[in-house]
Design a protein around this motif. Structure first.
Motif, PDB file in Angstrom:
ATOM      1  N   GLN A 294       0.795  -1.217   0.000  1.00  0.00           N
ATOM      2  CA  GLN A 294       0.000   0.000   0.000  1.00  0.00           C
ATOM      3  C   GLN A 294       0.830   1.271   0.000  1.00  0.00           C
ATOM      4  N   LYS A 295       2.039   1.200   0.512  1.00  0.00           N
ATOM      5  CA  LYS A 295       2.879   2.404   0.500  1.00  0.00           C
ATOM      6  C   LYS A 295       3.492   2.546  -0.879  1.00  0.00           C
ATOM      7  N   ILE A 305       1.342  18.008  -3.558  1.00  0.00           N
ATOM      8  CA  ILE A 305       0.271  17.064  -3.930  1.00  0.00           C
ATOM      9  C   ILE A 305      -0.237  16.348  -2.671  1.00  0.00           C
ATOM     10  N   MET A 306       0.698  16.006  -1.787  1.00  0.00           N
ATOM     11  CA  MET A 306       0.314  15.321  -0.555  1.00  0.00           C
ATOM     12  C   MET A 306      -0.605  16.195   0.294  1.00  0.00           C
ATOM     13  N   GLU A 307      -0.290  17.482   0.296  1.00  0.00           N
ATOM     14  CA  GLU A 307      -1.106  18.438   1.047  1.00  0.00           C
ATOM     15  C   GLU A 307      -2.528  18.474   0.466  1.00  0.00           C
ATOM     16  N   LEU A 308      -2.569  18.507  -0.865  1.00  0.00           N
ATOM     17  CA  LEU A 308      -3.877  18.497  -1.551  1.00  0.00           C
ATOM     18  C   LEU A 308      -4.664  17.228  -1.190  1.00  0.00           C
ATOM     19  N   ALA A 309      -3.952  16.104  -1.207  1.00  0.00           N
ATOM     20  CA  ALA A 309      -4.595  14.822  -0.879  1.00  0.00           C
ATOM     21  C   ALA A 309      -5.178  14.870   0.529  1.00  0.00           C
ATOM     22  N   ARG A 310      -4.408  15.535   1.432  1.00  0.00           N
ATOM     23  CA  ARG A 310      -4.882  15.619   2.814  1.00  0.00           C
ATOM     24  C   ARG A 310      -6.137  16.487   2.901  1.00  0.00           C
ATOM     25  N   ASN A 315      -7.677   9.588   3.371  1.00  0.00           N
ATOM     26  CA  ASN A 315      -7.150   9.260   4.703  1.00  0.00           C
ATOM     27  C   ASN A 315      -6.450   7.901   4.802  1.00  0.00           C
ATOM     28  N   THR A 316      -6.379   7.153   3.689  1.00  0.00           N
ATOM     29  CA  THR A 316      -5.592   5.905   3.768  1.00  0.00           C
ATOM     30  C   THR A 316      -4.510   5.949   2.696  1.00  0.00           C
ATOM     31  N   ASP A 317      -3.483   5.119   2.879  1.00  0.00           N
ATOM     32  CA  ASP A 317      -2.369   5.093   1.925  1.00  0.00           C
ATOM     33  C   ASP A 317      -2.843   4.820   0.512  1.00  0.00           C
ATOM     34  N   ILE A 318      -3.762   3.874   0.383  1.00  0.00           N
ATOM     35  CA  ILE A 318      -4.188   3.479  -0.953  1.00  0.00           C
ATOM     36  C   ILE A 318      -4.947   4.615  -1.640  1.00  0.00           C
ATOM     37  N   ARG A 319      -5.767   5.332  -0.851  1.00  0.00           N
ATOM     38  CA  ARG A 319      -6.507   6.462  -1.434  1.00  0.00           C
ATOM     39  C   ARG A 319      -5.551   7.565  -1.871  1.00  0.00           C
ATOM     40  N   ARG A 320      -4.580   7.825  -0.982  1.00  0.00           N
ATOM     41  CA  ARG A 320      -3.601   8.882  -1.321  1.00  0.00           C
ATOM     42  C   ARG A 320      -2.854   8.507  -2.597  1.00  0.00           C
ATOM     43  N   SER A 321      -2.467   7.219  -2.711  1.00  0.00           N
ATOM     44  CA  SER A 321      -1.719   6.782  -3.904  1.00  0.00           C
ATOM     45  C   SER A 321      -2.537   7.026  -5.163  1.00  0.00           C
ATOM     46  N   ILE A 322      -3.816   6.627  -5.116  1.00  0.00           N
ATOM     47  CA  ILE A 322      -4.665   6.786  -6.307  1.00  0.00           C
ATOM     48  C   ILE A 322      -4.831   8.265  -6.652  1.00  0.00           C
TER      49      ILE A 322
END
Length: 341
Positions: A294-295, A305-310, A315-322
């Motif tokens: 998942q990481k 981009i990570m900030e945007l995802a937040r 809220n999970t690794d898999i969602r952030r990756s997608i």
């Protein structure tokens, strides 16, 4: 800390429940005691009504307990009685739901495994094996389980096991031949090999010879060679079963195709053969692999981009990756490739 009034309420609730279960047990016991071929239709109808009126779990447990007490004793039970009891289970299995047969089957197989491992002198093993054989005769369970049990017995191959193999083959041998002739042939070959190697150890040679003769008679479809073989009672009850099962499919669709291993480890790995059976045990599969996968590409993307995802509540690794893949891909093909990875 449980306050006294809550404690009192719980106690009265427990008493009430115990009383209800006791009443239910009495009713089911009364029906089972009167069970015979002529009144099977009325009794199965009353049992179905009880299933509609009470919780399935309570009914399954009560019915299984009463049937086990009635059928599993230290003396050999009459086969007629066994057949009628199992036929009732089979009718409920087809009319009420497959969890009825599944619950009973699991209890019987676990008990059988226990008695096989212990050195009990009584006839409990035969009685349990008769129950399993008739569950197969009345289309509750698939031949897969019967072959599993036969293989297990052949692999041990002591006097007790030879008795059980003979008993099982006499009861369901010809049905097994119809269902899966190849598996039966393999089993017979294995048994012959075992018999040749174990000849020195076993004192009762005639028993082994008799077993091999029975197996050959089965393979050649020669019913006359098996002493005391009478398919008439089972056939008669099968006809009765066809009249009592509401839906026309009294046959193969509702058979539980479950192996011996699955039944014995049901408490550890769940019951996949019952639809909707809840699972509340330890995790079935080790989670370590999935965590590493998942990481995924999270480390490679910018903090922006990570900030945007937040912000988008990924809220999970898999969602952030997608999310990161979708935001940073050059075109749809690129996104597709990354998502696949």
């Amino acid at each position: 800390y449980v306050p006294p009034q809550v404690r009192k309420a719980q106690e009265t609730l427990d008493d009430k429940r115990r009383e209800e279960l006791g009443r239910l047990k009495k009713m089911v016991n009364g029906l089972i005691n009167r069970l015979s071929e002529p009144n099977l239709s009325s009794i199965s109808g009353q049992m179905e009504d009880l299933y509609m009126a009470n919780s399935r779990k309570d009914m399954n447990e009560t019915l299984t307990d009463i049937l086990m007490n009635a059928c599993v004793t230290a003396v050999a039970m009459p086969s007629r009685l066994m057949m009628e009891h199992v036929l009732l289970v089979s009718i409920l299995h087809h009319n009420v739901g497959i969890e009825v047969g599944a619950h009973f089957l699991e209890a019987v197989v676990k008990k059988f495994d226990e008695f096989c491992k212990s050195d009990a002198e009584g006839k409990e093993c035969e009685n349990l094996l008769a129950l399993i054989a008739h569950l197969y005769n009345f289309h509750v369970v698939h031949s897969l389980l019967i072959f599993d049990i036969l293989k297990k017995l052949v692999s041990t191959f002591t006097e007790k096991e030879i008795e059980l193999i003979l008993f099982l083959l006499k009861n369901v041998g010809f049905s097994l031949r119809k269902d899966d002739a190849l598996a039966l042939k393999e089993l017979i070959t294995e048994a012959q090999r075992k018999a040749n190697t174990a000849e020195k150890k076993l004192q009762d040679q005639t028993r082994v010879r008799f077993m091999l003769e029975t197996m050959l008679a089965l393979r050649n479809n020669d019913m006359r060679k098996i002493p005391g073989y009478d398919p008439e009672p089972v056939e008669k009850l099968r006809k009765l079963q066809r009249t009592l099962v509401h839906n026309s499919s009294s046959g193969k669709e509702t058979q539980l195709r479950v192996s011996l291993e699955s039944l014995l480890s049901a408490d550890r790995v769940g019951r996949w053969w019952i639809i909707g059976s809840s699972w509340s045990g330890a995790p079935m599969i080790n989670d370590t692999n999935s965590k590493t996968q998942q990481k995924l590409h999270v480390g490679k993307v910018s903090s922006k981009i990570m900030e945007l995802a937040r912000k988008q509540r990924m809220n999970t690794d898999i969602r952030r990756s997608i999310f990161c893949v979708l935001m940073t891909s050059e075109d749809f093909l690129d996104a597709f490739e990354k998502l696949l990875k």
